[in-house]
Design an enzyme around this catalytic site. Structure first.
Site, mmCIF file in Angstrom:
data_model
loop_
_atom_site.group_PDB
_atom_site.id
_atom_site.type_symbol
_atom_site.label_atom_id
_atom_site.label_comp_id
_atom_site.label_asym_id
_atom_site.label_seq_id
_atom_site.Cartn_x
_atom_site.Cartn_y
_atom_site.Cartn_z
ATOM 1 N N HIS A 23 0.621 -1.131 -0.070
ATOM 2 C CA HIS A 23 -0.041 -0.016 -0.042
ATOM 3 C C HIS A 23 1.025 1.318 0.099
ATOM 4 O O HIS A 23 1.735 1.433 0.811
ATOM 5 C CB HIS A 23 -1.016 0.280 1.248
ATOM 6 N N HIS A 54 -2.464 3.390 -8.128
ATOM 7 C CA HIS A 54 -3.147 2.655 -9.322
ATOM 8 C C HIS A 54 -2.878 3.322 -10.506
ATOM 9 O O HIS A 54 -2.618 4.522 -10.818
ATOM 10 C CB HIS A 54 -4.451 2.198 -9.244
HETATM 11 P P1 AMP Z 1 -9.320 6.724 -9.422
HETATM 12 O O1 AMP Z 1 -10.457 7.578 -9.935
HETATM 13 O O2 AMP Z 1 -8.162 7.326 -10.407
HETATM 14 O O3 AMP Z 1 -8.991 6.817 -8.092
HETATM 15 O O4 AMP Z 1 -9.483 5.565 -10.109
HETATM 16 C C1 AMP Z 1 -10.080 4.571 -9.166
HETATM 17 C C2 AMP Z 1 -10.945 3.581 -10.034
HETATM 18 O O5 AMP Z 1 -11.342 2.590 -9.306
HETATM 19 C C3 AMP Z 1 -12.160 4.058 -10.669
HETATM 20 O O6 AMP Z 1 -11.810 4.022 -12.226
HETATM 21 C C4 AMP Z 1 -13.379 3.056 -10.437
HETATM 22 O O7 AMP Z 1 -14.368 2.881 -11.181
HETATM 23 C C5 AMP Z 1 -12.370 1.951 -9.811
HETATM 24 N N1 AMP Z 1 -13.177 0.819 -8.811
HETATM 25 C C6 AMP Z 1 -13.849 1.592 -7.823
HETATM 26 N N2 AMP Z 1 -14.250 0.617 -6.924
HETATM 27 C C7 AMP Z 1 -13.687 -0.628 -7.597
HETATM 28 C C8 AMP Z 1 -14.029 -2.146 -7.514
HETATM 29 N N3 AMP Z 1 -14.513 -2.571 -6.480
HETATM 30 N N4 AMP Z 1 -13.420 -2.894 -8.472
HETATM 31 C C9 AMP Z 1 -12.984 -2.402 -9.579
HETATM 32 N N5 AMP Z 1 -12.652 -1.105 -9.749
HETATM 33 C C10 AMP Z 1 -13.120 -0.187 -8.885
#
Ligand code: AMP
Length: 113
Positions: free
Chosen positions: A46, A99
């Site tokens: 993390h 990410h």
């Molecule tokens: P960010 O806005 O760059 O922080 O991206 C976070 C991403 O995580 C977004 O594109 C969300 O759609 C994705 N996300 C949130 N929860 C989940 C989940 N449980 N499984 C897969 N993707 C997720």
């Protein structure tokens, strides 16, 4: 980190659609895809964002980028792809675990912001 969504995905406490995994990295499909292929590549350790990358080993950081390429190959994105990492509030980062979005499968827009 116990209250981190992506740490819970790595541990399996929250389900995900795995695309790739190795010792350092986990990759899974974004739950709200913004392109035909939309995969998230995350380090298993993390750290909050690119801004905290000093807290991650060079090996793990490099493994993330290599995993982005591996995901692109696995997904057949031979015509190209985009790798995005939102960092902080101005970039609308919603999950505070580093990410990389791997986006592809269609022609991307020319603007990035
Ligand atoms: P960010 O806005 O760059 O922080 O991206 C976070 C991403 O995580 C977004 O594109 C969300 O759609 C994705 N996300 C949130 N929860 C989940 C989940 N449980 N499984 C897969 N993707 C997720």
């Amino acid at each position: 980190m116990s209250d981190c969504l992506f740490c819970k995905i790595i541990s399996g406490d929250i389900p995900s659609a795995k695309v790739y995994e190795d010792d350092l990295v986990y990759a899974f499909r974004d739950i709200a895809p913004q392109a035909p292929t939309h995969v998230l590549v995350i380090p298993k350790t993390h750290v909050a964002s690119v801004d905290a990358c000093d807290e991650l080993s060079d090996q793990a950081l490099a493994a993330c980028l290599r995993a982005c390429r591996t995901v692109a190959k696995l997904e057949g994105l031979e015509n190209g792809y985009r790798v995005v990492s939102n960092c902080g509030d101005d970039a609308c980062q919603s999950v505070k675990h580093l990410h990389f979005h791997v986006l592809g499968g269609r022609k991307m827009g020319e603007t990035m912001a």
